[in-house]
Design a protein around this motif. Structure first.
Motif, short mmCIF file in Angstrom:
data_model
loop_
_atom_site.label_atom_id
_atom_site.label_comp_id
_atom_site.label_asym_id
_atom_site.label_seq_id
_atom_site.Cartn_x
_atom_site.Cartn_y
_atom_site.Cartn_z
N GLY A 286 0.78 -1.23 0.00
CA GLY A 286 0.00 0.00 0.00
C GLY A 286 0.81 1.27 0.00
O GLY A 286 0.25 2.36 -0.07
N GLY A 287 2.14 1.14 0.06
CA GLY A 287 2.94 2.35 0.07
C GLY A 287 4.30 2.14 0.71
O GLY A 287 4.75 1.01 0.91
N THR A 301 10.33 12.30 8.22
CA THR A 301 9.76 11.11 7.57
C THR A 301 8.91 11.54 6.38
O THR A 301 8.45 12.68 6.29
N ARG A 302 8.73 10.58 5.48
CA ARG A 302 7.83 10.78 4.34
C ARG A 302 7.04 9.50 4.13
O ARG A 302 7.61 8.41 4.07
N LEU A 303 5.73 9.62 4.04
CA LEU A 303 4.85 8.50 3.76
C LEU A 303 4.31 8.64 2.35
O LEU A 303 3.68 9.66 2.01
N GLY A 308 -1.00 7.87 -4.49
CA GLY A 308 -0.25 9.05 -4.88
C GLY A 308 -0.13 10.11 -3.81
O GLY A 308 0.61 11.09 -3.98
N SER A 309 -0.84 9.95 -2.72
CA SER A 309 -0.76 10.96 -1.65
C SER A 309 0.57 10.84 -0.90
O SER A 309 1.16 9.77 -0.80
#
Length: 400
Positions: A286-287, A301-303, A308-309
């Motif tokens: 899912g990502g 951090t980056r999720l 695409g979000s």
């Protein structure tokens, strides 16, 4: 409102990491929203001299009545100490921690916990027999950032984690920086090398995302394949190590998950200190969760989700704040005015456990610390890396 419980610390060793920890420890806990405990330092010990311990206590701003000791044996006899923070090189952790436990002191011991798993098991057994708290000081696990990352995983936001890449490497130019071979980073007499000093953080990220987030009843140790490059100048320390781990997992939980943990003292995670490249990548169907370097003290951090979000978060370290005239840092660098280094989070956890009567940390119990040491044992076995018997032994006491 109840008054905070005061926990009395003794600091064993007075080097750079001890100074950073103790300055953080003595910062007002309410500056990070902690109101149930308060820390104080009642003693410090230096193996070199009482004078060195006295200078340390003055430098960190310890209370004026804190006692200075010139020997660890005298220090552990101080009845005012509730818990000891051990800040010696990891080659000495086993002997130092056993001394403290035998003296009836709770212990927070710097990472890597010990040199090998046999030593870690012996310490855990001693703490259990003595009914004492014992925790490996893997400070990063207690950061709000790390808690957030684990929550994203356990919530299922990226689905079952399938793969993790984790690197903690520094271009330290070892022949120049450690030319005489005596520095703890390359000295076999101090269990030198990238694995135990830097690689522990790569493995920390692998384990806290792929192992610790699984149900305790079903999680299993990983299979391990490793490659280790020896540091030629001393011949008995690793300069670059790569570890592939395969974690068994039930099919309904996503099946087998993989990780690659890397470390080096020859090359950097991000050359020139450029922190725009994620050093940690945690991937699921899912990502992906990205954590930006340094792996030991990340603040961003980056999720990235499949739709695409993108969710970016900054995690500044709290502290007394700008205008306070208060500073902390490590290794010759200084953080912004009033910004803590982040070592207080693990201290808060250890002190809370002592107050509550718990014997282990919440976010890495002794069994997990031992398992990670077993992984590092296997890595060293595959890389044919051994250290002198006096620092591998479980014989106590042994003179180092």
């Amino acid at each position: 409102m109840a008054s905070p419980k005061i926990v009395r610390w003794g600091i064993l060793a007075t080097g750079g990491i001890a100074q950073t920890f103790t300055v953080d420890l003595l910062a007002d806990p309410t500056t990070r929203g902690v109101t149930h405990i308060k820390h104080t330092v009642v003693a410090a010990a230096s193996s070199s001299s009482q004078h060195r311990a006295q200078a340390f206590l003055k430098d960190v701003g310890a209370p004026g009545d804190a006692k200075a000791y010139g020997s660890y044996e005298e220090f552990v006899g101080d009845a005012n100490i509730d818990i000891v923070y051990i800040a010696t090189p990891h080659s000495h952790h086993y002997q130092n921690a056993m001394l403290c436990l035998e003296a009836g002191k709770h212990v927070l011991c710097e990472k890597a916990f010990t040199v090998n798993a046999a030593q870690a098991r012996a310490l855990a057994d001693k703490a259990k027999a003595k009914k004492l708290f014992l925790m490996e000081a893997v400070w990063t696990r207690y950061f709000p950032l790390s808690i957030y990352v684990r929550e994203q995983i356990t919530s299922g936001r990226i689905g079952p984690v399938a793969r993790v890449f984790a690197d903690n490497s520094m271009a330290l130019d070892p022949e120049v920086s450690f030319g005489d071979g005596k520095h703890r980073m390359v000295n076999p007499e101090l269990a030198g090398g990238a694995l135990l000093d830097l690689g522990i953080y790569s493995l920390t990220w692998v384990f806290q995302t792929l192992y610790h987030t699984q149900p305790e009843s079903s999680r299993q140790p990983p299979r391990v394949v490793a490659a280790l490059k020896s540091y030629g100048a001393t011949g008995a320390a690793d300069e670059t190590t790569t570890i592939v781990l395969a974690f068994p997992r039930p099919d309904e939980a996503g099946g087998e998950a993989h990780a690659i943990a890397t470390t080096s003292l020859r090359i950097a995670t991000t050359p020139g200190g450029n922190a725009d490249t994620a050093g940690i990548r945690i991937q699921g169907p899912g990502g992906e969760i990205q954590v930006f370097p340094p792996a030991f003290r990340p603040t961003r951090t980056r999720l990235l989700l499949k739709d695409g979000s993108v969710e970016e978060k900054d995690w500044p370290q709290p502290g007394p704040g700008a205008g306070s005239g208060w500073y902390n840092g490590f290794g010759g660098s200084r953080n912004a005015e009033g910004e803590g280094h982040g070592m207080f989070w693990e201290a808060d956890e250890a002190a809370t456990a002592v107050v509550e009567g718990r014997k282990e940390g919440r976010y890495e119990g002794l069994a997990e610390s031992i398992l990670i040491m077993e992984v590092m044992d296997e890595v060293r076995k595959q890389g044919n890396l051994t250290y002198p018997e006096k620092i591998e032994t479980t014989q106590y006491p042994t003179q180092l």
